[in-house]
Scaffold this active site. Structure first.
Site, PDB file in Angstrom:
ATOM      1  N   TYR A  53     -54.686  42.314 -29.719  1.00  0.00           N
ATOM      2  CA  TYR A  53     -53.632  43.279 -30.015  1.00  0.00           C
ATOM      3  C   TYR A  53     -53.545  44.341 -28.909  1.00  0.00           C
ATOM      4  O   TYR A  53     -54.300  45.306 -28.873  1.00  0.00           O
ATOM      5  CB  TYR A  53     -53.879  43.962 -31.361  1.00  0.00           C
ATOM      6  CG  TYR A  53     -53.980  43.022 -32.543  1.00  0.00           C
ATOM      7  CD1 TYR A  53     -53.399  41.760 -32.516  1.00  0.00           C
ATOM      8  CD2 TYR A  53     -54.664  43.395 -33.695  1.00  0.00           C
ATOM      9  CE1 TYR A  53     -53.489  40.903 -33.605  1.00  0.00           C
ATOM     10  CE2 TYR A  53     -54.759  42.549 -34.784  1.00  0.00           C
ATOM     11  CZ  TYR A  53     -54.177  41.299 -34.735  1.00  0.00           C
ATOM     12  OH  TYR A  53     -54.280  40.463 -35.818  1.00  0.00           O
ATOM     13  N   HIS A 104     -60.480  34.048 -34.298  1.00  0.00           N
ATOM     14  CA  HIS A 104     -59.051  34.331 -34.271  1.00  0.00           C
ATOM     15  C   HIS A 104     -58.240  33.080 -33.928  1.00  0.00           C
ATOM     16  O   HIS A 104     -58.313  32.563 -32.808  1.00  0.00           O
ATOM     17  CB  HIS A 104     -58.774  35.423 -33.249  1.00  0.00           C
ATOM     18  CG  HIS A 104     -57.492  36.163 -33.473  1.00  0.00           C
ATOM     19  ND1 HIS A 104     -57.118  37.248 -32.719  1.00  0.00           N
ATOM     20  CD2 HIS A 104     -56.497  35.985 -34.381  1.00  0.00           C
ATOM     21  CE1 HIS A 104     -55.953  37.698 -33.140  1.00  0.00           C
ATOM     22  NE2 HIS A 104     -55.546  36.944 -34.150  1.00  0.00           N
TER      23      HIS A 104
END
Length: 337
Positions: free
Chosen positions: A57, A143
């Site tokens: 992010y 992830h």
């Protein structure tokens, strides 16, 4: 006004709403450091104590901003999760361009290298702790290992099991936009928790069924994310230009969402509140993580989650074929809080 309730799993207490922090990494467009800090503060004041971030992010920006904002609060009063898999490697040759190819409005001064080796995981966690300014994280997710199941189910899970057993992390799991591989990981590894994005919503549940069943059997916690399905369910009235799964919604999907909206309205409920609360009908689900941008959205996420919803709404949505219901009996009026 009711307060945000909590659920516990293996000694850890989760607020039933968590803050997804991709927006702190300038997802889609940039925000200021002050706005990022104010968003975390508003989430905290609204009762949220679960914060989810990742190196991905904003190439670490989300972790840095979240860590700075959380320094104002007692460490033992919140849960932070971050992720491994996308290792950030310096890329000075691209530092002059934007990372908008990955949807983050930040300089592309690092590149993501997928790495679930033992060394890659250790390096990733060390770097995340440094960016967060913390001495520990509570949960580490692998992830999006969609194309890396072999590594996730072997070196990834084995390394994270070792770190958990050593007390370096409290729990580990995987976060994905699918339920099938999460179910396989529950079945084949010793994970504690999974984050399922977009597959346990008012519009989609079939891909989560086996995952939920195995989670119940193995005492694995579930966190539901992306419950609005790319924003389609985030408005009281479904807009014509709504997106679903990161693309413009098709006519059949729009029609189905509008039927769900109609049934919600007939039961004096709003579509976004139903979307936020639906996953929490399932006892395996500890928390719904909502991505928020700004103070208003942080407060709104909690307000939608504590608004009472009559049981008859869930029964009507199930009768119309829109949702699965858990096998346990749901209360007369369901609400978070």
């Amino acid at each position: 006004m009711k307060t945000l309730a909590t659920r516990s799993h293996r000694g850890r207490r989760f607020t039933e709403v968590g803050m997804g922090c991709a927006q702190l990494g300038n997802l889609s467009h940039a925000i200021s450091d002050d706005e990022a800090e104010q968003t975390v503060q508003a989430a905290w004041e609204a009762g949220i104590r679960v914060f989810d971030t990742a190196p991905h992010y904003g190439l670490g920006l989300s972790e840095r901003r979240l860590g700075r904002a959380l320094r104002a609060y007692p460490r033992d009063e919140y849960i932070v999760s971050t992720k491994v898999g996308r290792l950030l490697v310096p890329s000075p040759e691209t530092a002059g361009i934007s990372d908008m190819a990955h949807f983050f409005d930040v300089p592309a001064d690092h590149r993501r290298v997928y790495d679930l080796s033992r060394d890659g995981i250790l390096r990733s966690i060390d770097a995340s702790l440094d960016r967060l300014g913390l001495d520990r994280v509570d949960i580490v997710y692998m992830h999006d290992p969609d194309e890396h199941f072999e590594a996730a189910s072997t070196t990834g899970a084995e390394t994270l099991t070792e770190l958990r057993d050593q007390g370096v992390v409290a729990a580990f799991g995987a976060g994905m936009n699918q339920g099938a591989m999460l179910a396989d990981l529950i079945d084949r590894t010793d994970i504690d928790i999974v984050m399922c994005a977009g597959r346990l919503t008012l519009l989609e549940q079939h891909d989560a069924r086996r995952m939920l069943e195995l989670a119940a059997q193995r005492d694995v916690a579930v966190v539901a994310a992306a419950v609005y399905n790319s924003g389609l369910l985030s408005h009281e009235h479904v807009p014509d230009d709504a997106h679903f799964d990161y693309a413009p919604a098709s006519a059949p999907v729009l029609a189905r969402a509008r039927d769900i909206e109609r049934i919600c309205r007939d039961h004096s409920a709003t579509l976004p509140s139903a979307a936020m609360q639906y996953p929490l009908l399932f006892p395996q689900v500890l928390c719904v993580v909502a991505g928020v941008r700004g103070v208003d959205q942080a407060v709104q996420a909690v307000e939608r989650s504590i608004r009472p919803i009559p049981t008859d709404l869930w029964r009507a949505l199930a009768a119309a074929g829109h949702i699965d219901l858990p096998r346990h009996t749901i209360p007369e009026v369901f609400h978070v809080g």
